[in-house]
Design an enzyme around this catalytic site. Structure first.
Site, mmCIF file in Angstrom:
data_model
loop_
_atom_site.group_PDB
_atom_site.id
_atom_site.type_symbol
_atom_site.label_atom_id
_atom_site.label_comp_id
_atom_site.label_asym_id
_atom_site.label_seq_id
_atom_site.Cartn_x
_atom_site.Cartn_y
_atom_site.Cartn_z
ATOM 1 N N THR A 57 0.831 -1.198 0.000
ATOM 2 C CA THR A 57 0.000 0.000 0.000
ATOM 3 C C THR A 57 0.872 1.256 0.000
ATOM 4 O OG1 THR A 57 -1.259 1.394 1.533
ATOM 5 C CG2 THR A 57 -0.341 -0.592 2.446
ATOM 6 N N TYR A 76 -2.391 -1.598 10.511
ATOM 7 C CA TYR A 76 -2.537 -2.317 9.235
ATOM 8 C C TYR A 76 -1.408 -1.942 8.272
ATOM 9 C CZ TYR A 76 -3.775 -2.343 4.310
ATOM 10 O OH TYR A 76 -3.701 -2.449 2.942
ATOM 11 N N HIS A 77 -1.184 -0.641 8.100
ATOM 12 C CA HIS A 77 -0.147 -0.227 7.160
ATOM 13 C C HIS A 77 1.243 -0.692 7.628
ATOM 14 C CE1 HIS A 77 -3.377 2.686 5.957
ATOM 15 N NE2 HIS A 77 -2.933 2.346 4.771
ATOM 16 N N SER A 134 -0.955 3.529 10.504
ATOM 17 C CA SER A 134 -1.870 2.620 11.220
ATOM 18 C C SER A 134 -1.164 1.284 11.401
ATOM 19 C CB SER A 134 -3.157 2.394 10.415
ATOM 20 O OG SER A 134 -2.926 1.451 9.373
ATOM 21 N N LYS A 148 1.996 -4.069 6.503
ATOM 22 C CA LYS A 148 2.400 -4.096 5.090
ATOM 23 C C LYS A 148 3.905 -3.810 4.953
ATOM 24 C CE LYS A 148 -1.460 -4.716 2.782
ATOM 25 N NZ LYS A 148 -1.714 -5.952 2.038
HETATM 26 N N1 LIG Z 1 -9.039 -2.044 -1.599
HETATM 27 C C1 LIG Z 1 -8.102 -1.090 -1.552
HETATM 28 O O1 LIG Z 1 -8.382 0.093 -1.738
HETATM 29 C C2 LIG Z 1 -6.670 -1.474 -1.277
HETATM 30 C C3 LIG Z 1 -5.684 -0.476 -1.332
HETATM 31 C C4 LIG Z 1 -4.348 -0.823 -1.100
HETATM 32 C C5 LIG Z 1 -4.013 -2.136 -0.834
HETATM 33 N N2 LIG Z 1 -4.985 -3.086 -0.773
HETATM 34 C C6 LIG Z 1 -4.586 -4.469 -0.493
HETATM 35 O O2 LIG Z 1 -5.102 -5.319 -1.489
HETATM 36 C C7 LIG Z 1 -5.458 -6.589 -0.941
HETATM 37 C C8 LIG Z 1 -6.900 -6.895 -1.273
HETATM 38 O O3 LIG Z 1 -7.725 -5.871 -0.722
HETATM 39 P P1 LIG Z 1 -9.295 -5.971 -0.756
HETATM 40 O O4 LIG Z 1 -9.810 -4.582 -0.671
HETATM 41 O O5 LIG Z 1 -9.717 -6.858 -1.861
HETATM 42 O O6 LIG Z 1 -9.576 -6.689 0.645
HETATM 43 P P2 LIG Z 1 -10.622 -7.827 0.991
HETATM 44 O O7 LIG Z 1 -10.716 -7.947 2.448
HETATM 45 O O8 LIG Z 1 -11.901 -7.610 0.262
HETATM 46 O O9 LIG Z 1 -9.898 -9.108 0.376
HETATM 47 C C9 LIG Z 1 -8.967 -9.882 1.076
HETATM 48 C C10 LIG Z 1 -9.487 -11.313 1.081
HETATM 49 O O10 LIG Z 1 -8.522 -12.130 1.721
HETATM 50 C C11 LIG Z 1 -9.196 -13.060 2.535
HETATM 51 N N3 LIG Z 1 -8.289 -13.485 3.611
HETATM 52 C C12 LIG Z 1 -7.732 -12.707 4.574
HETATM 53 N N4 LIG Z 1 -6.990 -13.456 5.412
HETATM 54 C C13 LIG Z 1 -7.064 -14.734 4.964
HETATM 55 C C14 LIG Z 1 -6.525 -15.962 5.416
HETATM 56 N N5 LIG Z 1 -5.805 -16.030 6.536
HETATM 57 N N6 LIG Z 1 -6.792 -17.082 4.712
HETATM 58 C C15 LIG Z 1 -7.551 -17.032 3.584
HETATM 59 N N7 LIG Z 1 -8.111 -15.882 3.107
HETATM 60 C C16 LIG Z 1 -7.868 -14.750 3.813
HETATM 61 C C17 LIG Z 1 -10.409 -12.307 3.055
HETATM 62 O O11 LIG Z 1 -11.448 -13.141 3.488
HETATM 63 C C18 LIG Z 1 -10.790 -11.450 1.856
HETATM 64 O O12 LIG Z 1 -11.767 -12.072 1.053
HETATM 65 C C19 LIG Z 1 -5.192 -6.490 0.562
HETATM 66 O O13 LIG Z 1 -3.955 -7.058 0.852
HETATM 67 C C20 LIG Z 1 -5.164 -4.992 0.817
HETATM 68 O O14 LIG Z 1 -4.366 -4.699 1.912
HETATM 69 C C21 LIG Z 1 -6.302 -2.777 -0.995
#
Ligand SMILES: NC(=O)c1ccc[n+]([C@@H]2O[C@H](COP(=O)([O-])OP(=O)(O)OC[C@H]3O[C@@H](n4cnc5c(N)ncnc54)[C@H](O)[C@@H]3O)[C@@H](O)[C@H]2O)c1
Length: 386
Positions: A144, A181-182, A179, A185
């Site tokens: 991120t 979370y960040h 945060s 990462k």
């Molecule tokens: N959506 C955004 O704006 C954004 C921005 C920057 C980075 N990201 C990163 O992109 C990735 C996807 O984001 P997203 O918005 O789709 O999130 P999301 O929560 O919708 O998707 C993540 C998926 O991973 C699954 N998951 C988590 N831990 C797990 C585990 N231990 N075993 C199996 N499955 C597991 C969750 O159930 C979920 O369906 C994340 O790593 C997030 O940090 C997202």
């Protein structure tokens, strides 16, 4: 390529699965529904109900003919991880499977520990499984832009050439997140970098900004294939939240002064960035880092854009400056580099009035499902709550 999508049920995972199959890749999805269960526990829900992975893969197969195997299980459990990698040996692994919400990670100790354990353990297992079962496969990891924080100098793409007392070395760009979370990462990036150096893995770490939108080429006309659209304070991203707030006649919640500036991108661009990274892979022993966003906006600019389009559609769309529950600079310098993905061939989809109006129209069609009490619950980051 055989591509394993870890976190395939998620906001980005499911659209990526459809997109990659439509581009000729063979895909399997893995998820334990963590996001769904955390939402249930916190009493928040996406705007429209989303069918589970078995239902969505069956529907996608009936529409497109592409079959996507589903593995339901926890990537923190090594036996499960090993079984998946044995049954579906991948050429590429897209690692989305983390707890992705900064406000959730700041909710309380339990949520913080869950985020820390989940994100680091899934990443470590991806590394160990790759080394053991498919050492030539490439890992595409979602990081991120929040890893960098908001430094008072230009942000490079992952690396900084440092000159010190007449000598030079390239280091990971200094990172200071806002945060927990960040911060997980950042720790993921450090783990990946260590094993790239030690085992010669090939890794692309995508420093992504907040994503908006739900419409993709593949889900066009099929609402059952749309991803989650969360608009709550914990799991919703800012533009998606403003859209729903405008429709709910809830003043757009600008935190504090609203000068917080970030890099944003359309969900369609996320899919292309991830695919391009896979198709033009990192070299063996390379940690390649791209800053994944297409435009920067301050929170005020985003609110004004939504307000302008919403008003032209007959909504009141007032903007309210509310107490900022986060610990962050509300006015700051921000100039991140982002040419790497364009060089790979990314053609951005920018945030036009049309994009905003399409989303407002969609949210308005589901207006009766909006639960306004989810929108702003002041999860304060300066204290450990509950
Ligand atoms: N959506 C955004 O704006 C954004 C921005 C920057 C980075 N990201 C990163 O992109 C990735 C996807 O984001 P997203 O918005 O789709 O999130 P999301 O929560 O919708 O998707 C993540 C998926 O991973 C699954 N998951 C988590 N831990 C797990 C585990 N231990 N075993 C199996 N499955 C597991 C969750 O159930 C979920 O369906 C994340 O790593 C997030 O940090 C997202």
């Amino acid at each position: 390529m055989n591509v394993l999508i870890l976190g395939g049920d998620g906001y980005l995972g499911w659209p990526t699965a459809m997109h990659l199959t439509a581009h000729g890749h063979s895909v399997a999805v893995v998820d334990n529904y963590l996001r769904r269960s955390l939402c249930r526990e916190e009493n928040v829900a996406p705007l429209i109900e989303v069918p589970n992975l078995h239902q969505r893969t069956a529907l996608w197969e009936s529409i497109s003919g592409y079959h996507i195997p589903v593995f339901i299980g926890d990537l923190k459990k090594w036996e499960f991880v090993a079984d998946v990698f044995r049954r579906f040996p991948p050429d590429g692994i897209i690692h989305y499977a983390e707890q992705p919400a900064a406000p959730y990670s700041m909710l309380n100790r339990q949520a913080g520990m869950l985020t820390l354990r989940n994100n680091l353990e899934t990443t470590a297992h991806v590394i160990f499984a790759t080394q053991q079962f498919c050492p030539n496969a490439q890992i595409v990891k979602l990081g991120t832009m929040g890893e960098y924080g908001t430094p008072n100098i230009d942000i490079e793409e992952g690396w900084l050439e440092v000159e010190h007392r007449g000598r030079q070395q390239k280091f990971l760009y200094p990172r200071q997140a806002g945060s927990l979370y960040h911060t997980t990462k950042i720790m993921d990036t450090d783990l990946l970098w260590f094993y790239v150096r030690t085992w010669g893995l090939r890794v692309t770490d995508l420093m992504q900004g907040p994503v908006y939108g739900i419409f993709t080429i593949e889900n066009h006309g099929h609402q059952e294939l749309y991803p989650f659209l969360n608009y709550d304070e914990l799991f919703g991203t800012v533009l998606n939240r403003f859209i729903v707030q405008a429709v709910a006649e809830y003043p757009l919640t600008v935190y504090g002064k609203g000068g917080q500036t970030r890099g944003y991108l359309n969900i369609k661009d996320t899919l292309n960035c991830v695919r391009l990274s896979l198709e033009k892979p990192a070299r063996k022993g390379e940690l390649r880092i791209f800053n994944q966003f297409t435009e920067t906006f301050s929170v005020n600019q985003l609110a004004q854009k939504v307000q302008q389009v919403a008003r032209s559609m007959g909504f009141k769309a007032d903007i309210a400056s509310v107490e900022n529950p986060r610990m962050e600079a509300e006015e700051h310098y921000y100039n991140p580099e982002h040419t790497g993905l364009m060089d790979l061939g990314l053609k951005p989809h920018y945030l036009t009035d049309e994009v905003i109006s399409e989303m407002i129209e969609f949210a308005n069609n589901h207006k009766e499902k909006i639960r306004s009490e989810q929108i702003y619950r002041k999860v304060r980051w300066d204290q450990n709550q509950r």
